[in-house]
Design an enzyme around this catalytic site. Structure first.
Site, PDB file in Angstrom:
ATOM      1  N   CYS A   1       0.820  -1.205   0.000  1.00 28.34           N
ATOM      2  CA  CYS A   1       0.000   0.000   0.000  1.00 28.34           C
ATOM      3  C   CYS A   1       0.864   1.269   0.000  1.00 28.34           C
ATOM      4  CB  CYS A   1      -0.966  -0.046   1.184  1.00 28.34           C
ATOM      5  SG  CYS A   1      -2.390   1.051   0.981  1.00 28.34           S
TER       6      CYS A   1
ATOM      7  N   HIS B   1      -3.630  -5.176   0.291  1.00 28.38           N
ATOM      8  CA  HIS B   1      -3.395  -5.656   1.654  1.00 28.38           C
ATOM      9  C   HIS B   1      -3.437  -7.178   1.696  1.00 28.38           C
ATOM     10  CE1 HIS B   1      -4.063  -1.767   4.017  1.00 28.38           C
ATOM     11  NE2 HIS B   1      -4.162  -1.434   2.747  1.00 28.38           N
TER      12      HIS B   1
ATOM     13  N   GLU C   1      -2.579  -9.182   4.001  1.00 30.30           N
ATOM     14  CA  GLU C   1      -2.969  -9.759   5.296  1.00 30.30           C
ATOM     15  C   GLU C   1      -4.460 -10.013   5.346  1.00 30.30           C
ATOM     16  OE1 GLU C   1      -4.546  -5.916   5.628  1.00 30.30           O
ATOM     17  OE2 GLU C   1      -2.540  -6.483   4.956  1.00 30.30           O
TER      18      GLU C   1
END
Length: 378
Positions: free
Chosen positions: A262, A352, A354
């Site tokens: 990001c 992202h 995660e």
């Protein structure tokens, strides 16, 4: 913002965009006023993770899913220690919460943390307006803060813009902390906190990585004092053009394995000599299609960014740190979603991996980071 109040659902509220369009509804969360950049999130789940994502600092989030708050708020899903959104906009707040982990309602949590919101407005019309006109400054006013529309509009137009905003240090940790490896420790990583989400170091810890999370203001000496096997650049809010690139360039000069996501992707891009620019309305949600150009595979990914890297899609670029290419691209609009250096161990993605909340298609990127560190050690 003002302090929270109960019974806000009975209090009139108004949302005023900087181009003059207004929406009238009811207060949701705290009663008072707030200002920020109006953006929309297309996720149908994961509102608690969205609210606590530091990348939303100084943004008023419009939820495109009409029904929000169904599962209440729990003590496990927060991505940081507090809610970061500047304001919250929903159409139909759930009247009840129903989940075995729920501790209280979303409305109560917003009120407790002083987050001013609005409900009962046509979020579909607002989202279409932002898609056509672009993200813009906005104010939400409720209770005693409601005044003449022209006066409110003038206040909105005096609020700061996101372009040129340097916000990472406002959301980052003040002190270094360590997330220990789960199981046998294999590597040590220095993670620069530019607005990191809690799940990110956890994903690395699952892979045997001891993660030292450093403040956004950490120096090169701070980074290398822990003798890292790799360096991680986190997500975060604000304009990447304001960021200091000293640490990023030093990591590239030393050829330490580097992984950025990001905001970290934008910093890597700028360190390589590419520019960044503000998207019209950004990518925010957990359903964005991205193609890994090395495999052709399409991933559904979680996003939260309003800026992007300006790098050529059709060629390999020469940079001060070797050859670089665009590794991932958004299939909706051809925005650069990843970079990879070909002559040293460094890569980044704009989304992202995660994925909290969100799909896990991109979890392999943490394994790719491990592979880079393994290769460097060998």
């Amino acid at each position: 913002m003002t302090t929270s109040t109960r019974g806000a659902e009975r209090v009139p509220a108004v949302l005023v965009l900087e181009d003059g369009r207004t929406f009238r509804g009811r207060a949701y969360g705290a009663v008072g006023e707030t200002f920020g950049e109006a953006v929309f999130n297309t996720g149908m789940t994961g509102y608690q993770e969205t609210l606590t994502d530091p990348s939303y600092h100084r943004q008023v989030v419009v939820m495109t899913a009409p029904h929000i708050g169904n599962t209440g708020v729990n003590h496990e899903d927060d991505e940081s220690q507090r809610i970061w959104v500047a304001g919250y906009v929903v159409r139909d707040p759930s009247r009840i919460r129903s989940n075995w982990r729920s501790k209280h309602t979303l409305d109560e949590e917003l009120a407790t943390q002083g987050v001013v919101g609005i409900s009962g407005i046509d979020t579909r019309a607002l989202t279409r307006h932002l898609r056509e006109r672009g993200a813009m400054r906005v104010g939400i006013f409720s209770g005693a803060a409601v005044a003449d529309d022209n006066a409110l509009l003038e206040r909105v137009r005096r609020a700061p813009e996101m372009t040129g905003a340097d916000l990472s240090a406002e959301v980052a940790t003040a002190e270094t902390y360590v997330v220990p490896a789960i199981g046998t420790k294999r590597f040590t990583v220095a993670a620069l906190d530019l607005g990191i989400k809690g799940m990110t170091p956890h994903r690395m810890a699952e892979r045997g990585i001891e993660v030292h999370v450093l403040p956004a203001t950490a120096t090169v000496d701070d980074v290398y004092a822990i003798q890292p096997d790799g360096v991680f650049l986190s997500n975060g809010p604000g304009d990447p053009a304001t960021a200091d690139l000293t640490v990023v360039r030093a990591v590239l000069e030393r050829r330490t394995p580097l992984f950025g996501i990001c905001f970290g992707n934008q910093l890597l891009g700028r360190a390589l000599g590419f520019g960044t620019y503000k998207l019209k309305y950004g990518h925010r949600g957990i359903n964005q299609p991205v193609q890994d150009r090395s495999t052709g595979k399409v991933e559904i990914t979680a996003h939260n960014h309003g800026f992007a890297v300006d790098a050529p899609l059709d060629k390999i670029s020469d940079t001060p740190f070797g050859r670089a290419e665009v590794s991932h691209v958004c299939l909706n609009d051809d925005v650069v979603e990843g970079l990879r250096l070909l002559d040293q161990p460094a890569f980044s993605v704009q989304y992202h991996p995660e994925a909290a909340a969100g799909p896990h298609d991109a979890a392999y990127l943490f394994d790719r980071f491990v592979s880079l560190m393994e290769g460097q050690r060998a």
